[in-house]
Design an enzyme around this catalytic site. Structure first.
Site, PDB file in Angstrom:
ATOM      1  N   CYS A  72       0.866  -1.180   0.000  1.00  0.00           N
ATOM      2  CA  CYS A  72       0.000   0.000   0.000  1.00  0.00           C
ATOM      3  C   CYS A  72       0.901   1.228   0.000  1.00  0.00           C
ATOM      4  O   CYS A  72       1.675   1.426   0.944  1.00  0.00           O
ATOM      5  CB  CYS A  72      -0.861  -0.016   1.270  1.00  0.00           C
ATOM      6  SG  CYS A  72      -1.888   1.450   1.477  1.00  0.00           S
ATOM      7  N   CYS A 186      -0.791   3.447  -6.586  1.00  0.00           N
ATOM      8  CA  CYS A 186      -1.706   2.848  -5.618  1.00  0.00           C
ATOM      9  C   CYS A 186      -1.877   1.422  -6.100  1.00  0.00           C
ATOM     10  O   CYS A 186      -2.117   1.189  -7.297  1.00  0.00           O
ATOM     11  CB  CYS A 186      -3.047   3.582  -5.619  1.00  0.00           C
ATOM     12  SG  CYS A 186      -4.369   2.687  -4.758  1.00  0.00           S
TER      13      CYS A 186
HETATM   14  N1  DGL Z   1      -3.933   0.390  -2.100  1.00  0.00           N
HETATM   15  C1  DGL Z   1      -3.605   1.579  -1.421  1.00  0.00           C
HETATM   16  C2  DGL Z   1      -2.347   2.230  -1.994  1.00  0.00           C
HETATM   17  O1  DGL Z   1      -1.520   1.584  -2.597  1.00  0.00           O
HETATM   18  C3  DGL Z   1      -4.615   2.650  -1.145  1.00  0.00           C
HETATM   19  C4  DGL Z   1      -6.076   2.557  -1.216  1.00  0.00           C
HETATM   20  C5  DGL Z   1      -6.741   3.350  -0.089  1.00  0.00           C
HETATM   21  O2  DGL Z   1      -6.936   2.736   0.962  1.00  0.00           O
HETATM   22  O3  DGL Z   1      -7.036   4.545  -0.251  1.00  0.00           O
HETATM   23  O4  DGL Z   1      -2.127   3.414  -1.830  1.00  0.00           O
END
Ligand code: DGL
Length: 263
Positions: A72, A186
């Site tokens: 993330c 993301c």
């Molecule tokens: N998958 C997450 C990232 O790589 C973010 C998604 C979220 O929770 O806003 O930033």
């Protein structure tokens, strides 16, 4: 069997998990999605740090993985230092792929597509200062794209128009040049890459850091790698603090064991 722990706010880390499974066919993977709190993109920094530390305190001692992967970007831009000082295992993060994007761009117009949290972080600006070379960066903080991916993985419909609204600001034309590289900063976004490619106003190179993250996991665990014992089956488990994605997606990714974890 060696196990790797992959964490994200939702399903996004599956884009990273899939690459780890490919690169490390003998490891078992434990995945945690913080779907009770998703999205992380709008959380205040301290709230995000406190939440991730609380979850890791709760699950890491039992799992005892060879490595922890924070799949993330939004969390990685904040939690890597506290995690590394609290836990002794290797911690691999996911940060915006500014460097490869700058290396690949011919037009020198590069966009970073991320959550509103990631585009605000000093971490992202430092990467651009260090590795952005002579490129002009457009930072696009999308409020909805990760949620659209979640909706898709929960069996809902996502229209092209909804996706286009989120990615359109990445496409910049200036002095006869056009954006030619978009960093997918993301982990949710590569999960709908074929849709994004199909609706893009013009073709660009989409940079997905997942294969590089998987190579990093291979390298930090190289010393610990061991062949599975006879009869040992590799099994992947998926846990979510809130709602679970549709079973058909989890099974397609190889998760045979999935459940909610009330945290
Ligand atoms: N998958 C997450 C990232 O790589 C973010 C998604 C979220 O929770 O806003 O930033």
């Amino acid at each position: 069997m060696m196990r790797i722990f992959v964490f994200d706010s939702g399903v996004g880390g599956l884009s990273v998990a899939a690459e780890i499974m490919k690169a490390m066919p003998d490891v078992g993977l434990d995945y945690l999605a913080d779907s009770a709190i998703f999205p992380y993109g709008g959380l205040e920094p301290q709230a995000l740090i406190d939440r991730v530390m609380l979850l890791m305190e709760a699950v890491l001692p039992d799992l005892n993985p060879a490595a922890l992967v924070i799949a993330c970007n939004t969390a990685s831009t904040l939690v890597l230092p506290p995690l590394r000082s609290r836990f002794s295992l290797p911690v691999v993060g996911t940060v915006p792929a500014v460097k490869p994007a700058a290396e690949h761009s011919h037009s020198r117009l590069v966009s970073v597509l991320a959550t509103p949290g990631t585009v605000k972080r000093d971490y992202t600006y430092d990467l651009i200062r260090h590795y952005g070379q002579d490129c002009e960066f457009t930072l696009v903080g999308s409020w909805k794209l990760a949620s659209l991916v979640e909706r898709h993985y929960n069996g809902g419909d996502v229209s092209d128009a909804e996706l286009l609204d989120e990615i359109a600001p990445c496409f910049v034309e200036k002095d006869g040049r056009r954006t030619d590289c978009v960093a997918l900063a993301c982990t949710h976004y590569p999960l709908l890459l074929d849709r994004l490619q199909a609706i893009a106003p013009w073709p660009v190179e989409w940079i997905d850091p997942a294969p590089a993250i998987a190579r990093r996991v291979v390298s930090v665990t190289a010393e610990m790698a061991r062949a599975p014992q006879a009869g040992e089956r590799r099994q992947h488990s998926f846990r979510a603090t809130g709602s679970l994605p549709s079973a058909r997606f989890l099974e397609a990714f190889g998760f045979t064991d999935y459940a909610q974890l009330p945290l």
